[in-house]
Design an enzyme around this catalytic site. Structure first.
Site: not given
Ligand SMILES: Nc1ncnc2c1ncn2[C@@H]1O[C@H](COP(=O)(O)OP(=O)(O)OP(=O)(O)O)[C@@H](O)[C@H]1O
Length: 376
Positions: A102, A131, A306-307, A331
């Site tokens: 990402q 994801p 969001d992506q 998000h």
């Molecule tokens: N089940 C899912 N399917 C597809 N995409 C997902 C799913 N769960 C989360 N994502 C994607 O993963 C990303 C997570 O971002 P987020 O800031 O919550 O996570 P992170 O970097 O792990 O940070 P943090 O630990 O701060 O939560 C987002 O772009 C979200 O759309």
């Protein structure tokens, strides 16, 4: 140039602010200072997995990086020249390889060069709260290819599951063509479901668990009328894939489902297995998530929402995407906020009487030819 301050505590206050702001900073050649990193999370501060992503971006963009240590609350990123090529990133843990993608994919998309760039991404291929790699292969990339003209291929060489990780994903990104831009997406028509696809995957566990996940997902989908035998037939195909034991460091499982919609929409639903959850529950959870996404009535699911924001901001022209009727995800709002801090992209949100939100964005038409012209 003074660093632009990005407040990492805004809205979602999570890791995604880091990834989006660093990708844009690299592309625009704009130094940033991210403060209050992940202030919305407990504990706040940089985690190993985010640090690995930031270091990868810094390598690609020859950036001067300060504060990138685990637990840090301030990260400074001063980008230099983006160099296409071969890069490897390894969080060592089961941190999501897809979140490494990402942050790095947008940067390499535009990098002109003689040969494709290759990213070797290690860690977890099928982690929670991110994801799954199959989501990227079957939902994000097909959508981004079709609607934004994004070109990249992802190959899973080894799956990595929590807690061992050890996955290995090869991403190939063709060299950017000078002057080339992403196209604006128009995805407003919520058409019928043309097909539901899926992959149930597992490694180091009894083979029948794959079939159990698949059968329970099929059953749940059929209960909601998503079956080839329904009055409005829906083709449903879920592939069961058991990885070779000698090619997967740990054990794990999961399932990713997707619905392809007439009009170009894509809706996903997924679940990751763990020791406390039986395989049938994993299959049902993924099906329930898909059904919930379909019922929301948008052309994208809550994650794609969001992506794609960063792609809308970079594309040439006005993108418009119809989202679900339950309001935009935090998000998504956060990704829009980040894009507005760093670019001149103009977002406009329209909530229809039905509750659906249309996101419109006049993108900046980013091109690698003259990065300074892209600056806000
Ligand atoms: N089940 C899912 N399917 C597809 N995409 C997902 C799913 N769960 C989360 N994502 C994607 O993963 C990303 C997570 O971002 P987020 O800031 O919550 O996570 P992170 O970097 O792990 O940070 P943090 O630990 O701060 O939560 C987002 O772009 C979200 O759309």
């Amino acid at each position: 140039m003074n660093a632009l301050i990005i407040d990492g505590s805004v809205l979602e206050g999570g890791g995604q602010i880091l990834r989006n702001s660093i990708s844009l900073s690299a592309l625009l050649g704009r130094p940033i200072s991210i403060q209050k990193v992940r202030n919305g999370r407990k504990p706040p501060g940089l985690k190993n997995q985010h640090r690995t992503g930031i270091e990868l971006a810094a390598q690609i963009a020859s950036a001067r990086l300060t504060g990138a240590t685990n637990g840090s609350s301030t990260v400074e990123f001063a980008p230099g020249q983006i160099t296409p090529g071969d890069y490897t990133a390894d969080p060592v843990t089961a941190g999501a390889a897809t979140l490494l993608l990402q942050i790095s994919l947008p940067i390499l998309l535009f990098a002109p060069g003689a040969a494709p760039s290759k990213l070797t991404l290690k860690g977890g291929t099928n982690a929670t709260m991110a994801p799954q790699i199959d989501y990227i292969q079957h939902i994000f990339l097909p959508f981004a290819r079709r609607h934004f003209g994004l070109k990249a291929e992802v190959e899973v060489l080894t799956r990595g599951y929590f807690p061992r990780g050890g996955g290995n994903v090869l991403v190939t990104i063709p060299p950017g063509v000078p002057g080339a831009k992403l196209t604006a997406a128009s995805v407003l028509e919520r058409g019928a479901i043309t097909r539901i696809g899926g992959i149930a995957h597992l490694a180091g566990l009894p083979t029948h668990l794959g079939q159990t996940m698949t059968d329970s997902a099929l059953r749940r989908l059929a209960q909601h009328g998503f079956t080839p035998d329904a009055p409005v037939p829906v083709p449903v195909e879920i592939e069961c894939r058991r990885e070779r034991n000698d090619n997967t460091p740990g054990a794990g499982s999961g399932i990713v489902l997707w619905a392809e919609l007439a009009g170009g929409g894509m809706i996903g639903g997924s679940a990751v297995g763990n020791k406390k959850k039986d395989a049938a529950t994993v299959g049902e959870e993924a099906a329930d998530e898909l059904i919930k996404g379909l019922e929301a009535g948008g052309c994208v699911d809550e994650w794609l929402e969001d992506q794609i924001i960063i792609l809308m901001a970079l594309a040439e022209g006005t993108s418009e995407v119809r989202c679900g009727k339950n309001g935009l995800q935090l998000h998504t709002k956060t990704a829009i906020w980040v894009a507005e801090q760093l670019t001149d992209a103009k977002f406009d949100l329209t909530v229809e009487d039905s509750g659906h939100t249309i996101i419109r964005c006049k993108g900046i038409g980013y091109t690698a030819a003259a990065p300074e012209e892209n600056l806000k």
